[in-house]
Design a protein around this motif. Structure first.
Motif, PDB file in Angstrom:
ATOM      1  N   LEU A   1       0.855  -1.199   0.000  1.00 42.60           N
ATOM      2  CA  LEU A   1       0.000   0.000   0.000  1.00 42.60           C
ATOM      3  C   LEU A   1       0.883   1.238   0.000  1.00 42.60           C
ATOM      4  O   LEU A   1       1.170   1.806   1.048  1.00 42.60           O
ATOM      5  CB  LEU A   1      -0.864   0.021   1.276  1.00 42.60           C
ATOM      6  CG  LEU A   1      -1.577  -1.264   1.687  1.00 42.60           C
ATOM      7  CD1 LEU A   1      -2.332  -1.045   2.978  1.00 42.60           C
ATOM      8  CD2 LEU A   1      -2.516  -1.729   0.581  1.00 42.60           C
ATOM      9  N   ASP A   2       1.309   1.675  -1.168  1.00 44.70           N
ATOM     10  CA  ASP A   2       2.261   2.786  -1.202  1.00 44.70           C
ATOM     11  C   ASP A   2       1.632   4.048  -1.799  1.00 44.70           C
ATOM     12  O   ASP A   2       0.728   3.975  -2.625  1.00 44.70           O
ATOM     13  CB  ASP A   2       3.506   2.372  -2.004  1.00 44.70           C
ATOM     14  CG  ASP A   2       4.719   3.242  -1.685  1.00 44.70           C
ATOM     15  OD1 ASP A   2       4.701   3.941  -0.655  1.00 44.70           O
ATOM     16  OD2 ASP A   2       5.676   3.227  -2.472  1.00 44.70           O
TER      17      ASP A   2
ATOM     18  N   ASN B   1       0.486   6.955   0.017  1.00 42.40           N
ATOM     19  CA  ASN B   1      -0.452   7.765   0.821  1.00 42.40           C
ATOM     20  C   ASN B   1       0.022   9.211   0.929  1.00 42.40           C
ATOM     21  O   ASN B   1      -0.765  10.149   0.782  1.00 42.40           O
ATOM     22  CB  ASN B   1      -0.566   7.201   2.247  1.00 42.40           C
ATOM     23  CG  ASN B   1      -1.310   5.892   2.309  1.00 42.40           C
ATOM     24  OD1 ASN B   1      -1.892   5.456   1.322  1.00 42.40           O
ATOM     25  ND2 ASN B   1      -1.289   5.261   3.475  1.00 42.40           N
TER      26      ASN B   1
ATOM     27  N   HIS C   1      -2.825   8.909   4.940  1.00 43.18           N
ATOM     28  CA  HIS C   1      -2.893   7.651   5.697  1.00 43.18           C
ATOM     29  C   HIS C   1      -4.333   7.343   6.115  1.00 43.18           C
ATOM     30  O   HIS C   1      -4.765   6.191   6.097  1.00 43.18           O
ATOM     31  CB  HIS C   1      -1.995   7.713   6.937  1.00 43.18           C
ATOM     32  CG  HIS C   1      -0.536   7.800   6.604  1.00 43.18           C
ATOM     33  ND1 HIS C   1       0.061   6.981   5.661  1.00 43.18           N
ATOM     34  CD2 HIS C   1       0.456   8.601   7.082  1.00 43.18           C
ATOM     35  CE1 HIS C   1       1.350   7.289   5.576  1.00 43.18           C
ATOM     36  NE2 HIS C   1       1.613   8.268   6.421  1.00 43.18           N
TER      37      HIS C   1
ATOM     38  N   ASN D   1       9.716   1.476   8.832  1.00 43.69           N
ATOM     39  CA  ASN D   1       8.928   2.711   8.882  1.00 43.69           C
ATOM     40  C   ASN D   1       9.033   3.456  10.221  1.00 43.69           C
ATOM     41  O   ASN D   1       8.631   4.613  10.321  1.00 43.69           O
ATOM     42  CB  ASN D   1       7.450   2.443   8.548  1.00 43.69           C
ATOM     43  CG  ASN D   1       7.187   2.188   7.078  1.00 43.69           C
ATOM     44  OD1 ASN D   1       6.309   1.413   6.713  1.00 43.69           O
ATOM     45  ND2 ASN D   1       7.935   2.843   6.192  1.00 43.69           N
TER      46      ASN D   1
ATOM     47  N   GLU E   1       4.556  11.400  12.409  1.00 45.83           N
ATOM     48  CA  GLU E   1       3.923  10.484  11.455  1.00 45.83           C
ATOM     49  C   GLU E   1       3.770   9.088  12.069  1.00 45.83           C
ATOM     50  O   GLU E   1       2.710   8.463  11.970  1.00 45.83           O
ATOM     51  CB  GLU E   1       4.729  10.424  10.146  1.00 45.83           C
ATOM     52  CG  GLU E   1       4.098   9.485   9.121  1.00 45.83           C
ATOM     53  CD  GLU E   1       4.610   9.663   7.699  1.00 45.83           C
ATOM     54  OE1 GLU E   1       5.259  10.694   7.419  1.00 45.83           O
ATOM     55  OE2 GLU E   1       4.343   8.766   6.867  1.00 45.83           O
TER      56      GLU E   1
HETATM   57  C1  IPE Z   1       2.330   3.997   2.376  1.00 47.10           C
HETATM   58  O1  IPE Z   1       2.374   5.318   1.952  1.00 47.10           O
HETATM   59  C2  IPE Z   1       1.961   3.852   3.825  1.00 47.10           C
HETATM   60  C3  IPE Z   1       3.078   3.574   4.752  1.00 47.10           C
HETATM   61  C4  IPE Z   1       4.294   3.244   4.429  1.00 47.10           C
HETATM   62  C5  IPE Z   1       2.773   3.681   6.168  1.00 47.10           C
HETATM   63  P1  IPE Z   1       3.656   6.220   2.156  1.00 47.10           P
HETATM   64  O2  IPE Z   1       3.561   6.858   3.502  1.00 47.10           O
HETATM   65  O3  IPE Z   1       4.878   5.431   1.938  1.00 47.10           O
HETATM   66  O4  IPE Z   1       3.461   7.305   1.046  1.00 47.10           O
HETATM   67  P2  IPE Z   1       4.593   7.906   0.097  1.00 47.10           P
HETATM   68  O5  IPE Z   1       5.285   6.730  -0.518  1.00 47.10           O
HETATM   69  O6  IPE Z   1       5.498   8.697   0.983  1.00 47.10           O
HETATM   70  O7  IPE Z   1       3.843   8.724  -0.887  1.00 47.10           O
END
Ligand code: IPE
Ligand code: IPE
Ligand code: MG
Length: 224
Positions: free
Chosen positions: A14-15, A17, A32, A63, A70
């Motif tokens: 899920l990338d 957001n 998110h 993460n 965040e």
């Molecule tokens: C995916 O979206 C969700 C998580 C990794 C928690 P991102 O937060 O990685 O969103 P981008 O990649 O920075 O746009």
């Protein structure tokens, strides 16, 4: 779409957001939030389409490196949303499980994880697995450390957090990498990269991915 060639196990990274939110001039946390809502929409659609298992990458072991606010949002918002949506959660008619470490979550988050798993464990036909504080290195190391016999493929598989091989792996947002997701389970998976950011990934996009999967010739090392 060919119902007989449905991928049994679909996994999604899920990338996007944050990028999705930025595009609309909103904070990353809003991305998110909408990404979380989309997860339940897509799970329902996957169930309807006849997929048996959907494993989603929601938070990686890496993460935790993100800015404190965040990480804090991602770790506390689900608890708040769980309590606000208590009645809707009781109506979920598929199984939900979690894959990943459990030693770095708050007591409150662990509690809702346990309640969700407990309340949905008897549901059959479709399973949503949420990979949170999940990393494939961690998963494989943990599995291997549990084994006190000569290592075999079967013994490793029995001890992984996600036991089923992936048929179709989808990553949204255009990035073409695994980022430490299901390294073992994707050995023979078909890969599909969608350009759309996760909050915008919808039924049409999922059908496109399945359609692409169904046109491929999976050989597993043999001949077609
Ligand atoms: C995916 O979206 C969700 C998580 C990794 C928690 P991102 O937060 O990685 O969103 P981008 O990649 O920075 O746009
Ligand atoms: C992978 O996405 C983890 C999740 C989607 C939960 P990232 O956004 O963290 O991956 P990188 O940093 O771009 O590789
Ligand atoms: Mg990302």
């Amino acid at each position: 779409m060919n119902d007989k060639k449905m991928p049994a196990h679909v996994a999604i990274i899920l990338d996007g957001n944050g990028r999705w939110a930025k595009k609309y001039g909103r904070p990353r946390s809003y991305g998110h939030y909408q990404g979380g809502r989309n997860l339940f929409r897509i799970a329902k659609i996957a169930q309807k389409l006849g997929i048996k298992k959907l494993t989603v990458y929601a938070f990686s072991t890496e993460n935790w490196k993100r800015p404190e606010d965040e990480v804090n949002y991602l770790m506390t918002k689900p608890v708040e949303l769980f309590h606000e949506n208590r009645e809707k959660i009781k109506e979920i008619d598929y199984k939900i499980t979690f894959a990943g470490r459990r030693d770095r979550f708050s007591k409150e988050l662990l509690e809702i994880i346990n309640i969700i798993e407990e309340e949905t464990k008897s549901h059959e036909g479709f399973e949503l697995t949420v990979a949170a504080d999940y990393g494939a290195y961690d998963e494989i190391i943990t599995a291997v450390n549990k084994i006190d016999k000569p290592i075999t493929k079967e013994l490793i598989e029995e001890n992984l957090m996600v036991k089923e091989p992936v048929d179709l792996l989808i990553r949204t947002s255009g990035e073409q990498r695994l980022s430490n997701f299901l390294l073992w389970q994707v050995s023979y998976a078909e890969f599909y990269f969608a350009k759309v950011h996760w909050p915008a990934f919808n039924e049409k996009e999922l059908r496109k991915a399945i359609h692409s999967y169904q046109k491929r010739n999976r050989r597993f090392g043999g001949l077609a």
